[in-house]
Motif scaffolding. Sequence first.
Motif, short mmCIF file in Angstrom:
data_model
loop_
_atom_site.label_atom_id
_atom_site.label_comp_id
_atom_site.label_asym_id
_atom_site.label_seq_id
_atom_site.Cartn_x
_atom_site.Cartn_y
_atom_site.Cartn_z
N ASN A 282 -40.03 31.46 41.88
CA ASN A 282 -39.64 30.46 40.88
C ASN A 282 -40.40 30.68 39.58
N ILE B 7 -37.37 31.52 35.58
CA ILE B 7 -38.17 30.72 34.67
C ILE B 7 -37.31 29.79 33.81
N PHE C 139 -42.33 27.64 29.43
CA PHE C 139 -43.21 27.93 30.57
C PHE C 139 -44.66 27.83 30.07
N THR D 63 -41.51 24.86 33.31
CA THR D 63 -42.15 25.64 34.38
C THR D 63 -43.65 25.59 34.10
#
Length: 415
Positions: A200, A205, A209, A332
Amino acid sequence: MNIDDYKFAGKKAIVRVDFNVPLDENGNITDDTRIRGALPTLKKILNDGGSLIIMSHMGKPKGKVNPKFSLSQIKDAVAKALGTDVKFAPDCANAAEAAAALKPGEVLLLENLRFYPEEEGKPVGIDKEDPAYDAAKKEMKERQKEFAKTLASYADVYVNDAFGTAHRKHASTAVIADYFDKEDKMLGYLMEKEVKAVDNILSDIKRPFTAIMGGSKVSTKIGIIENLMDKVDNLILCGGMTYTFAKAMGGNIGESLCELDKLDVALDIMKKAKEKGVNLVLGVDCVAGDAFSNDCNTQICSVMDIPAGWEGMDAGPETRKIFTEAILPAKTILWNGPAGVFEFDTFTAGSRAIADAIVKATENGAFSLVGGGDSVACINKFGLADEVSYVSTGGGALLEAIEGKVLPGVAAIKG
Ligand code: AMP
């Protein structure tokens, strides 16, 4: 093979777990997370009507029998967790009879694998500089194969559910897989979950992030920082690393933790972040202490101007705000390493701010992975482990996987 598709009825399954649980001085388990983590796999095998041979290491007995690290100490806890009796094999390399006698639904726990040097496959009692080292290593590798073959001979099917040791090419974590057909070896549920969580982070992504890397030193995190630089939008570097960066930028850091031989590395990370368009977020202020203790005197100061006799021990208020802003919008999130000396209650605020922001972002739909020894202890201390998407059981294994390395324990099964 996929564990869900495998019918264990009538089969003997040998399962590598990570039951390296912490014990107190009386041999009582102080944290059974690792035992609970393996239960889905172990129960699936028993419920299917298979019999179970459980193997693990505990501590670092360095290839010698040492009662302090005997798995007999956890036999009753495993039995309680499984809700069934557990037999014990006091010598893991001589357990063929006990394994053969197992009936469906029965469980055999093998003694600590690391009582044998063959498990780790490193020659003992010989220095790396010794001219005879290479020959000794070769001989040990042969012995490791024999040891793995013996373990394999106990069972029809091999399951690896020990993510914590998946980055090691040991007899029970990788070599053993050579003695099973492709259809008779597989990852356990915990391993599958861990591998998926890393996946993951690395391939699926959702942006932005944000990775938060903390802990004590740049040197132990440099591999993962470089790897992440190609993937993240925001990279927060915090904890003890902060002061190596501040020093590299010409700051006065008092007595703060600093790796003087990594100043160039710090500058290089800053340069690379700029080139790659990564938003590198460093602390600007800190909570400094006049001693490395919980009840020292504290003051807030700029990370670039810490007085002599004082050391930066936690992220300051302005830094916490900046970190929170970089975490909240993320979709993320990876967190590895605390933002301060969180073991002392006086210096938890930085890590707490990060944890709170991660929890909020997760509520807003982010996938958040927290992993690597101390961050797990930290999120547990705050009681927030259930509020993030995934807490990894792996320390070194998680970091190596995120660095993009292929884990031997996974490769041995997946090829
Ligand atoms: P690591 O094992 O590298 O992830 O480091 C974790 C350790 O870093 C924890 O034990 C923290 O107490 C320590 N740490 C975090 N921030 C600092 C700091 N500013 N000074 C010294 N140690 C720190």
